[in-house]
Design an enzyme around this catalytic site. Structure first.
Site, PDB file in Angstrom:
ATOM      1  N   ASP A   1       0.831  -1.026  -0.031  1.00 35.77           N
ATOM      2  CA  ASP A   1      -0.010   0.042   0.113  1.00 35.77           C
ATOM      3  C   ASP A   1       0.927   1.258   0.075  1.00 35.77           C
ATOM      4  O   ASP A   1       0.790   2.151   0.823  1.00 35.77           O
ATOM      5  CB  ASP A   1      -0.824   0.088   1.305  1.00 35.77           C
ATOM      6  CG  ASP A   1      -2.030   0.895   1.153  1.00 35.77           C
ATOM      7  OD1 ASP A   1      -2.528   1.378   0.017  1.00 35.77           O
ATOM      8  OD2 ASP A   1      -2.502   1.551   1.994  1.00 35.77           O
TER       9      ASP A   1
ATOM     10  N   ASP B   1       4.497   2.657   7.365  1.00 36.84           N
ATOM     11  CA  ASP B   1       3.350   1.868   7.599  1.00 36.84           C
ATOM     12  C   ASP B   1       3.163   0.585   6.717  1.00 36.84           C
ATOM     13  O   ASP B   1       2.570   0.574   5.744  1.00 36.84           O
ATOM     14  CB  ASP B   1       1.988   2.540   7.224  1.00 36.84           C
ATOM     15  CG  ASP B   1       0.883   2.188   7.755  1.00 36.84           C
ATOM     16  OD1 ASP B   1       0.745   1.001   8.375  1.00 36.84           O
ATOM     17  OD2 ASP B   1      -0.498   2.573   7.166  1.00 36.84           O
TER      18      ASP B   1
END
Length: 338
Positions: free
Chosen positions: A217, A234
């Site tokens: 992502d 992340d």
């Protein structure tokens, strides 16, 4: 009552308790969790932009603030989160610019009130510019470096990407939830079926023999320019996937997506060769992302944060716009990769 039934009820009760704690995290719980690691907070809490998890900047006495991340219950298992942490700690040890979790007495993952959480250093900087070719080259380099260092072995606990399964699950979820206006349901079904067929044919033409560990992502908000160097943030969605998954999200709707793609790949190939046949999978991943977004919103609708942030979800206007997005996926098929 059997022991199995008792155990199941206890598990359900614990899960419900964790879900309630997650949806209504209060300052005292956040501070208690942070201080359970041995740090001493100055009681300053600043919520950061995150919907899937709960993320806060927390002030620390006589030290820099930390980032506290509380994982959404039941999304990942403990083993899956620990594999994410192990990957980040290895990348950091190899001098790859990522933000790894802080360790306390050899531990990086903690539990408080039934919620898994971790702490990480605060990183201050800017997100990349969408159309800056020099920065796209640097991003390609960073993703290539990350892929190279993670290429030793596939993830054993994380999921493996499966585009057709994702489409099927998302469509089934939307249709079974009865959130679509009835008059739009046949149009949605037709559009999903058409895109799925197009994806299946493209996958049959080329799909890698072996998947590789990827970020999963890597959009612009998960990249930060800090002290002249880009950092990848992340890794919550890290998985076994395809290299192009981490590259195509940096292509913007401009007149020169191929030039953008060229810069990204040139930077990437400073670390790893890029299989150009993967470019034909961009349309697949783009379609899956559009289809999954609606299902993601629907699946999180019981979370008050989603109701507040996305009040327009479920309206007829929303679904008309979504159907238009699905149609655009079909019309734009092949515009970038060819």
């Amino acid at each position: 009552m059997s022991a199995n039934n008792t155990s199941a009820k206890q598990t359900d009760k614990a899960t419900t308790s964790a879900s309630l704690a997650f949806s209504s995290l209060i300052p005292d719980v956040i501070l208690d969790a942070v201080e359970s690691t041995g740090l001493w907070s100055d009681s300053r809490i600043y919520p950061l932009n995150s919907y899937e998890n709960r993320v806060y900047q927390v002030g620390i006495e006589d030290s820099a603030p930390v980032i506290a991340k509380f994982y959404r219950p039941e999304r990942w298992t403990e083993a899956q989160i620990l594999e994410e942490h192990a990957t980040l700690l290895k990348l950091k040890a190899d001098d790859v610019p990522v933000v790894a979790p802080l360790e306390f007495e050899g531990k990086s993952l903690f539990s408080h009130k039934g919620l898994f959480f971790c702490l990480s250093p605060r990183l201050v900087g800017q997100h990349p510019e969408a159309d800056n070719l020099d920065e796209l080259y640097q991003l390609g380099e960073l993703i290539g470096q990350v892929h190279q260092k993670m290429s030793d072995q596939p993830f054993s606990q994380r999921i493996s990407v499966s585009p057709l399964m994702q489409i099927d699950q998302a469509a089934k979820q939307i249709l079974s939830a009865n959130v679509l206006p009835k008059k739009l349901t046949p149009i949605y079904q037709q559009q999903i079926a058409k895109l799925r067929d197009m994806c299946e044919k493209r996958i049959q033409t080329y799909w890698p023999a072996q998947l590789r560990p990827v970020h999963g992502d890597s959009h612009r908000s998960n990249l930060m320019l800090h002290q002249g160097q880009f950092h990848l943030l992340d890794f919550d969605d890290c998985q076994n996937g395809v290299a192009v998954q981490d590259l195509w999200l940096h292509l913007t709707q401009t007149e020169s997506p191929r030039q953008q793609l060229s810069e990204i790949i040139e930077g990437y190939e400073n670390y790893l060769p890029f299989e150009t046949r993967e470019l034909d999978l961009i349309d697949v991943f783009k379609s899956v992302r559009v289809i999954n977004y609606a299902a993601w919103l629907q699946s999180r609708w019981s979370d008050p944060a989603f109701v507040k942030a996305f009040p327009w979800f479920g309206s007829e206007e929303y679904w008309l716009n979504h159907l238009n997005e699905l149609k655009n996926c079909e019309l734009e098929w092949g515009n970038i990769s060819r």
